[in-house]
Design an enzyme around this catalytic site. Structure first.
Site, short mmCIF file in Angstrom:
data_model
loop_
_atom_site.label_atom_id
_atom_site.label_comp_id
_atom_site.label_asym_id
_atom_site.label_seq_id
_atom_site.Cartn_x
_atom_site.Cartn_y
_atom_site.Cartn_z
N SER A 46 -4.92 7.55 11.08
CA SER A 46 -4.14 6.65 10.22
C SER A 46 -3.95 7.27 8.84
CB SER A 46 -4.92 5.34 10.08
OG SER A 46 -4.39 4.56 9.02
N TYR A 56 -13.13 0.23 8.59
CA TYR A 56 -12.09 0.66 9.54
C TYR A 56 -11.56 2.05 9.15
CZ TYR A 56 -7.39 1.43 11.19
OH TYR A 56 -6.27 2.03 11.71
N LYS A 68 -11.80 6.10 10.97
CA LYS A 68 -10.74 7.08 11.24
C LYS A 68 -11.11 8.43 10.63
CE LYS A 68 -8.32 4.41 13.75
NZ LYS A 68 -8.34 4.64 15.20
N1 UFG Z 1 1.97 -7.82 2.92
C1 UFG Z 1 2.38 -8.99 2.29
N2 UFG Z 1 2.18 -10.15 2.94
C2 UFG Z 1 1.56 -10.24 4.15
C3 UFG Z 1 1.14 -9.05 4.76
C4 UFG Z 1 1.36 -7.86 4.11
O1 UFG Z 1 2.95 -8.95 1.20
O2 UFG Z 1 1.38 -11.36 4.65
C5 UFG Z 1 2.22 -6.54 2.24
C6 UFG Z 1 0.95 -5.79 1.91
O3 UFG Z 1 0.44 -6.19 0.67
C7 UFG Z 1 1.43 -4.35 1.95
C8 UFG Z 1 2.55 -4.36 2.99
O4 UFG Z 1 2.94 -5.72 3.12
O5 UFG Z 1 1.98 -4.03 0.73
C9 UFG Z 1 2.11 -3.84 4.33
O6 UFG Z 1 0.93 -4.53 4.73
P1 UFG Z 1 0.36 -4.43 6.21
O7 UFG Z 1 -0.87 -5.29 6.25
O8 UFG Z 1 1.41 -4.70 7.20
O9 UFG Z 1 0.00 -2.89 6.35
P2 UFG Z 1 -1.02 -2.01 5.49
O10 UFG Z 1 -0.20 -0.94 4.88
O11 UFG Z 1 -1.86 -2.81 4.59
O12 UFG Z 1 -2.02 -1.53 6.64
C10 UFG Z 1 -1.62 -0.60 7.57
C11 UFG Z 1 -2.37 -0.80 8.88
C12 UFG Z 1 -3.83 -0.52 8.70
C13 UFG Z 1 -4.04 0.79 8.02
C14 UFG Z 1 -3.25 0.86 6.74
C15 UFG Z 1 -3.33 2.23 6.11
O13 UFG Z 1 -2.23 -2.13 9.33
O14 UFG Z 1 -4.42 -0.48 9.97
O15 UFG Z 1 -1.89 0.63 7.02
O16 UFG Z 1 -2.73 2.22 4.85
F1 UFG Z 1 -5.34 0.97 7.71
#
Ligand code: UFG
Length: 337
Positions: free
Chosen positions: A125, A150, A154
């Site tokens: 990741s 998590y 990785k």
């Molecule tokens: N977000 C919102 N509202 C929500 C969910 C997410 O605004 O309800 C925003 C988050 O703050 C972030 C973006 O949308 O800015 C993406 O969030 P995600 O949770 O979809 O994805 P992440 O980038 O946080 O996480 C992903 C994977 C993880 C991994 C990570 C590595 O889900 O498994 O990338 O950066 F660890």
């Protein structure tokens, strides 16, 4: 050629099984169904017209793993997806994450060494980079201290494979560092199936639009980005799945440069949360109910991939646009609603 896909009924796993079958590989799936449903198997068969071999097996059960490999000595490659992946859950229950993601990796590698199976693809990741200092993020960017157990699994997983490859010249491995996988198969027969309240942006958007959730919370609009919301590299899951097949072929054809390689898998394009919402509203022709709330702890400001290495060395490039990916996610949401 028989390929084992662990976690093959999960989101990325199931799409990869489809692409492997489309290329003529015989697929064996192991899944413990802890975060996946047998219905996914039906979706795979409906798309490809071929039934993969399926074994419900928990990779934490070392003797079951040994028995499995004894019974399948003709496996020529392994794509290892099986793992837990919820960042928040890993903070609450670190030992579960270390057991699920690390012990299982060790057991699988032990059997590969024993049976001299040489080709191993690992789900890594972009989380290994943390908040990188420069954008886009190349594979040479430093690995930052993990933000969550998590993320740590990785990083440790990659280290375990690297160390194992050092002393086992016949083992060849590729770690694929995913940016943000989204979307669903164009047939809308398989896709993402989050259990409970989605933690990730895209399923939260589609569930809000369909009326399952009242409102999307956008976590912070005061980041130093173009519109104040976080930037991510959203990659269509089918593009990601295809990269796995190409990486596997690279190993099967002994085209790898060293016996442990890493590749970023992303589009190379960063999108803000508000841009994602806009893309969704456009393709779905709906207005999304959302509000800006506080930042979510642990979120990095920005992460998007330098895809040069995957483009030039693997000869792979993401094809789908954000809008195409959002449309596929929306079609899928309408089917599973
Ligand atoms: N977000 C919102 N509202 C929500 C969910 C997410 O605004 O309800 C925003 C988050 O703050 C972030 C973006 O949308 O800015 C993406 O969030 P995600 O949770 O979809 O994805 P992440 O980038 O946080 O996480 C992903 C994977 C993880 C991994 C990570 C590595 O889900 O498994 O990338 O950066 F660890």
């Amino acid at each position: 050629m028989k390929i084992l896909v662990t976690g093959g009924l999960g989101f990325i796993g199931s799409h990869t099984v489809v692409e492997l079958q489309n290329k003529g590989y015989q697929v064996v799936i192991i899944d413990n169904l802890s975060n996946a449903s047998l219905e996914v198997l039906k979706g795979i068969v409906a798309i490809t017209g071929k039934s993969p071999i399926f074994e419900k097996l928990d990779l934490k059960n070392k003797s079951a793993v040994q028995a499995f490999f004894k019974a399948h000595q003709d496996i020529q490659g392994v794509i290892h997806f099986a793992a837990s992946k919820a960042v928040g859950e890993s903070v609450d229950n670190p030992l579960m994450y270390y057991e699920n993601n690390i012990n299982t990796l060790v057991y699988v590698l032990q059997e590969l060494i024993k049976l001299k199976v040489s080709n191993f693809i690992f789900s890594s990741s972009c989380t290994v980079y943390g908040q990188a200092d420069t954008m886009p993020i190349a594979e040479t960017a430093p690995i930052k201290p993990a933000e969550s157990p998590y993320g740590n699994t990785k990083q440790i997983g990659e280290e375990i494979i690297k160390d194992t490859c050092k002393v086992n010249a016949q083992l060849n491995s590729i770690a694929l560092r995913y940016f943000n996988p989204i979307g669903a198969h164009q047939s809308a027969k398989i896709g993402e199936l989050p259990i409970g309240v989605p933690q990730n942006l895209i399923p939260y958007i589609t569930q809000t639009a369909i009326g399952k959730r009242e409102q999307l919370s956008v976590f912070g609009d005061d980041y130093p980005t173009s519109d104040g919301t976080c930037v991510r590299d959203y990659i269509h899951v089918v593009d990601l799945a295809k990269a796995h097949v190409i990486a596997l072929q690279r190993l099967l054809e002994s085209k790898n440069a060293t016996n442990f390689e890493v590749f970023n898998l992303g589009t190379g394009k960063g999108s803000t949360v508000l841009e994602v919402i806009k893309a969704f509203e456009k393709v779905s022709n709906t207005k999304l109910n959302y509000k800006i709330v506080d930042r979510r702890p642990g979120d990095v400001i920005s992460a998007y991939a330098d895809t040069t290495k995957a483009n030039t060395v693997l000869g792979w490039k993401a094809q789908s646009t954000l809008e195409q990916a959002m449309l596929s996610a929306w079609k899928w949401q309408k089917v599973i609603n």
